[in-house]
Design an enzyme around this catalytic site. Sequence first.
Site, PDB file in Angstrom:
ATOM      1  N   TYR A  56       0.858  -1.201   0.000  1.00 37.49           N
ATOM      2  CA  TYR A  56       0.000   0.000   0.000  1.00 37.49           C
ATOM      3  C   TYR A  56       0.882   1.235   0.000  1.00 37.49           C
ATOM      4  CZ  TYR A  56      -5.010  -0.536   0.088  1.00 37.49           C
ATOM      5  OH  TYR A  56      -6.305  -0.719  -0.284  1.00 37.49           O
ATOM      6  N   GLU A  58      -0.476   4.866  -0.426  1.00 35.19           N
ATOM      7  CA  GLU A  58      -1.228   6.123  -0.612  1.00 35.19           C
ATOM      8  C   GLU A  58      -0.322   7.321  -0.423  1.00 35.19           C
ATOM      9  OE1 GLU A  58      -4.807   6.287   1.744  1.00 35.19           O
ATOM     10  OE2 GLU A  58      -5.561   4.481   0.779  1.00 35.19           O
ATOM     11  N   ASP A 202      -6.575  13.567 -24.934  1.00 34.93           N
ATOM     12  CA  ASP A 202      -6.671  12.164 -24.512  1.00 34.93           C
ATOM     13  C   ASP A 202      -6.022  11.341 -25.624  1.00 34.93           C
ATOM     14  OD1 ASP A 202      -7.345   9.549 -24.022  1.00 34.93           O
ATOM     15  OD2 ASP A 202      -9.374   9.994 -23.323  1.00 34.93           O
ATOM     16  N   THR A 228      -4.206   6.025 -21.454  1.00 36.81           N
ATOM     17  CA  THR A 228      -4.042   4.692 -20.896  1.00 36.81           C
ATOM     18  C   THR A 228      -2.635   4.231 -21.278  1.00 36.81           C
ATOM     19  OG1 THR A 228      -5.093   3.796 -22.862  1.00 36.81           O
ATOM     20  CG2 THR A 228      -6.463   3.978 -20.892  1.00 36.81           C
ATOM     21  N   LYS A 231      -2.560   0.442 -24.721  1.00 34.03           N
ATOM     22  CA  LYS A 231      -3.009   0.309 -26.125  1.00 34.03           C
ATOM     23  C   LYS A 231      -1.768   0.315 -27.023  1.00 34.03           C
ATOM     24  CE  LYS A 231      -7.621   2.134 -25.206  1.00 34.03           C
ATOM     25  NZ  LYS A 231      -7.712   2.947 -23.978  1.00 34.03           N
ATOM     26  N   ARG A 237      -2.317  -2.654 -18.036  1.00 32.56           N
ATOM     27  CA  ARG A 237      -3.572  -1.894 -17.895  1.00 32.56           C
ATOM     28  C   ARG A 237      -3.335  -0.803 -16.863  1.00 32.56           C
ATOM     29  NH1 ARG A 237      -7.236  -4.524 -21.469  1.00 32.56           N
ATOM     30  NH2 ARG A 237      -8.662  -2.940 -20.735  1.00 32.56           N
TER      31      ARG A 237
HETATM   32  N1  DSN Z   1     -12.687   0.934 -24.502  1.00 35.71           N
HETATM   33  C1  DSN Z   1     -11.525   1.589 -25.077  1.00 35.71           C
HETATM   34  C2  DSN Z   1     -11.397   1.268 -26.522  1.00 35.71           C
HETATM   35  O1  DSN Z   1     -11.569   0.112 -26.867  1.00 35.71           O
HETATM   36  O2  DSN Z   1     -11.120   2.136 -27.323  1.00 35.71           O
HETATM   37  C3  DSN Z   1     -11.567   3.009 -24.812  1.00 35.71           C
HETATM   38  O3  DSN Z   1     -11.813   3.231 -23.469  1.00 35.71           O
END
Ligand code: DSN
Length: 423
Positions: A56, A58, A202, A228, A231, A237
């Site tokens: 942990y 925080e 974003d 994120t 991707k 993740r």
């Molecule tokens: N769900 C994601 C995507 O597949 O683009 C975006 O949050």
Amino acid sequence: MHEPPIAQVAATDPQIAALIESEAQRQFAKLRMIPSENYVSLAVLEASGSVLTNKYSEGYAGRRYYEGQQFVDPIETIAKQRAQELFRADHANVQPYSGSPANLAVYLAFLSPGDTVMGMALPMGGHLTHGWSVSVTGKWFKSVQYGVRADTGRIDFDEVRDLALRERPKVIYCGGTAIPRTIDFPAFASVASEVGAVLVADIAHIAGLIAGGAHPSPAGHAQVITTTTHKTLRGPRGAMIMCDAAHATAIDKAVFPGLQGGPHDHTTAAIAVALKEAAAPSFSTYAHQVVANAKALAAALSGLGYTLVSGGTDNHLILMDLTAQEIAGKPAAKALDRAGIEVNYNTVPYDPRKPFDPSGLRIGTPAITTRGLSPEHMPQIAAWMDEAITAAKKDDEAVIERIAGNVRDLLADFPMPGFTQIA
Ligand code: DSN
């Protein structure tokens, strides 16, 4: 056989072990072409499966609410520094649990309920958290939404500017989930500065392309960047927020204690590893190959007579519009999946159908590029897609099954990190 081996899971919980093995096998045998997915390296897998999950933490490095941070503090500091360098930002926060919490932290930092936010509408290619009506961002804030032109499939900056001047949003979002074209960060910055809004880029979908130099960077244009990490960036993740120095305190307070408790330290370490990988020259080769593959696939699909939103792609994704075909997106995506080609059904701009049964397919090349496929493979993949969609219209399962076999044969020669095929 799964690698690294999951012998302990197999001994403790054979049911879950068998399902993980099956998922690994599925990921090996399919052309995974959902644009937001990828394959992480074994190094990223190891870091995210490490003992850091026991801790942990925080707070932030040097200012924690728990003892025992001797090793977590440097891990988080390294991740932050790597993010700042790679994306040329003054400040990075690597604690958001995923993209939606990262975006919510931005709302908490800069808006009060009822304030106006402007973003791209979800069916036009935006994201739920950019103010779409069913999201908390559309329910608790006044959301105004821009889209793309029906004739070009591209953003019309006169429309964006008019809307911003009329509605005076405090925050403007650019970026999204189904945008096949380059995002014009300077054009958004000019609109945001005219109305005094904070511009948030974003870059979840294109972060890896930006890191690898295959898409322009929002650095110097957007005051805040959310992304994120899993991707095109090919990390675990997770998510990050980057910003200029003036907004750093507001962002950090919003993430913790505003929105979240303890950060996921195992994810932070895996993000650090992924960022190191993304700074290597080989990552730039990968990023450019992702785009080259998408362009080659788009050309092949167009050549077969398919309509693509905006006519093609500049990045990693293709949005195929099936409105003129005798099949909708969902049955087409399901048939493609049976044929070993995994894409997702998606709305297209001005879609006459409902979101759960839309007219489009969203197709991406990050994961197949990581497997090692190159532009010369794309005409074959387009031909299989065409055959499978045509077969689905005629309920011809034999053709679909044959393509799944062809896909398996092709992919047998392309290794997948985290999986070793043992005969
Ligand atoms: N769900 C994601 C995507 O597949 O683009 C975006 O949050």
